[in-house]
Design a protein around this motif. Structure first.
Motif, PDB file in Angstrom:
ATOM      1  N   SER A 148       0.811  -1.214   0.000  1.00 47.90           N
ATOM      2  CA  SER A 148       0.000   0.000   0.000  1.00 47.90           C
ATOM      3  C   SER A 148       0.850   1.271   0.000  1.00 47.90           C
ATOM      4  N   THR A 152       0.051   4.167  -7.212  1.00 46.79           N
ATOM      5  CA  THR A 152      -0.647   3.324  -8.182  1.00 46.79           C
ATOM      6  C   THR A 152       0.233   3.059  -9.399  1.00 46.79           C
ATOM      7  N   SER A 170      -8.453  -3.928  -7.150  1.00 47.17           N
ATOM      8  CA  SER A 170      -8.071  -3.580  -5.778  1.00 47.17           C
ATOM      9  C   SER A 170      -6.573  -3.752  -5.546  1.00 47.17           C
ATOM     10  N   LEU A 203      -4.876  -0.666  -6.985  1.00 47.32           N
ATOM     11  CA  LEU A 203      -5.160   0.496  -6.148  1.00 47.32           C
ATOM     12  C   LEU A 203      -4.531   0.399  -4.763  1.00 47.32           C
ATOM     13  N   GLN A 248      -5.337  -1.677  -2.332  1.00 50.95           N
ATOM     14  CA  GLN A 248      -6.265  -2.102  -1.279  1.00 50.95           C
ATOM     15  C   GLN A 248      -6.042  -3.552  -0.886  1.00 50.95           C
ATOM     16  N   GLN A 249      -5.360  -4.292  -1.734  1.00 48.88           N
ATOM     17  CA  GLN A 249      -5.091  -5.715  -1.495  1.00 48.88           C
ATOM     18  C   GLN A 249      -3.735  -6.033  -2.098  1.00 48.88           C
TER      19      GLN A 249
END
Length: 413
Positions: free
Chosen positions: A4, A8, A62, A65, A67-68
């Motif tokens: 994270s 991106t 995800s 982005l 998120q995962q």
């Protein structure tokens, strides 16, 4: 660095790795090169562009982005296979078969299933999963073509296809897909006319539970599967003994994870007796079992119980030449157990030597194993040449496993 924490654009670069250039990604997505460049520079990324890039790279949006996190040590072909496998499992279960599907007869399907298992036990998991993708709808189409009351064998073939899908997904960490596939396998197995099929599926589900740390549930199912097929040794066929031996051995593995030494002792006694009765290794129903399998599995069980001295004694009693009868995946797993036992005994140089040889011999298989990282951790933070080489092979820093750490030579996801 945590996944994270990247931007991106950086995540897109990491996911495409060194093997896919920006121009290739543009071709794969039918997007302009300038659009790809803008996305990687965090200048512009529309929802449509995001979805096309995610599809081309074989991941969920995800993941891009942040998120995962992506699964460790998984390359683009692995990710693509898993997406295709997921679609095949869910579409087949929903009855959504390709319109122009070519229906195989049962002999052809059985041969395809055998090829899937052969790839799986060679440690070629991406290949095995790719072979299952067309196999699932073909097995379902074969079932549709059978008359009512004559579908028993067809249900069994479909159960086999779902079971292989579950094994591949489980090994590659796609736990939700593994649960779905083994559930569909169970429904098919209950409708088959094969008395071994339900027990095979129960054993497969127990393995999913084991990888999901559901030890109590795994043990119950492993015991149930073994009891359901326990043969009368005086008239048991090699196939029955193979399936039973592998099931009782797996029950011993689960019991060892629960540190239940008495139960382990009981199961290993039955495993050794079965192997001795067989006299040699036999392959049946997607598994291999015999006296050598029983001996090598006992090493891993001793390691799990913290019985390092016993594990080393067992290793010394297994001639190297006898390992040739095992599948490649089984030989690799034995090497991991041996390296772990040596690390526990503080035989660090020997452990790294064993581990390095296995990683070089089976790099594809090793990508999907967690044990190499555990062994490196046990060896410690010593900055030795071999430790650095082994760490590079498994995509971690020497003695460190503190989060997402992409390699510089090839993206390890």
């Amino acid at each position: 660095m945590q996944w994270s924490s990247y931007t991106t654009g950086e995540r897109i670069k990491i996911l495409r790795g060194n093997d896919i250039h920006q121009t290739h990604l543009a071709e794969m997505t039918s997007l302009a090169l300038a659009t790809i460049q803008a996305a990687e520079q965090d200048k512009r990324l529309s929802l449509s562009t995001l979805m096309k890039i995610a599809d081309a790279l074989g991941v969920d949006t995800s993941v891009i982005l942040g998120q995962q996190a992506p699964r460790r040590m998984m390359y683009l072909p692995d990710r693509t296979m898993l997406r295709n496998l997921s679609q095949a499992v869910h579409d087949t279960a929903a009855g959504m078969l390709p319109e122009a599907i070519e229906v195989e007869d049962e002999a052809g399907l059985r041969g395809a299933i055998d090829r899937c298992w052969a790839s799986y036990w060679q440690g070629q998991y991406t290949e095995a999963g790719s072979l299952v993708v067309p196999l699932l709808p073909q097995a379902a189409a074969n079932l549709r073509g059978q008359a009512a009351g004559e579908q028993g064998e067809a249900w069994g073939l479909l159960a086999d296809a779902y079971r292989i899908a579950a094994y591949v997904a489980n090994l590659m960490g796609a736990r939700d897909l593994a649960y779905a596939a083994i559930g569909h396998a169970q429904l098919a197995a209950e409708r088959s006319d094969d008395e071994l099929q339900p027990a095979l599926v129960n054993s497969g589900r127990a393995w999913v539970y084991l990888r999901d740390a559901r030890l109590g549930d795994a043990l119950k199912l492993a015991e149930k599967a073994a009891v359901e097929i326990e043969p009368r040794f005086s008239r048991a066929t090699p196939e029955q003994l193979t399936v039973y031996g592998s099931h009782i051995n797996f029950a011993a593995v689960v019991a060892s994870r629960m540190k239940n030494k008495e139960l382990v002792k009981d199961y290993l006694s039955q495993s050794n007796a079965t192997g001795a009765r067989m006299g040699g290794e036999h392959r049946a129903r997607g598994t291999l079992f015999g006296p050598v399998t029983a001996d090598t599995q006992a090493v891993g069980i001793a390691v799990a119980l913290g019985q390092t001295g016993k594990a080393l004694d067992l290793i010394r009693g297994i001639p190297d030449a006898s390992l040739n009868v095992l599948t490649k995946a089984a030989r690799n797993r034995f090497a991991m157990d041996k390296a772990l036992a040596q690390a526990d005994a503080k035989l660090y140089d020997a452990s790294l030597e064993t581990l390095e040889a296995a990683l070089i011999n089976a790099p594809v298989w090793a990508r999907h194993q967690a044990l190499p990282g555990v062994i490196v951790q046990k060896v410690g933070r010593a900055s030795t040449t071999r430790l650095r080489r082994v760490s590079a092979l498994i995509g971690v820093r020497s003695g460190v496993d503190s989060g997402y750490a992409p390699t510089t030579t090839k993206t390890a996801l």
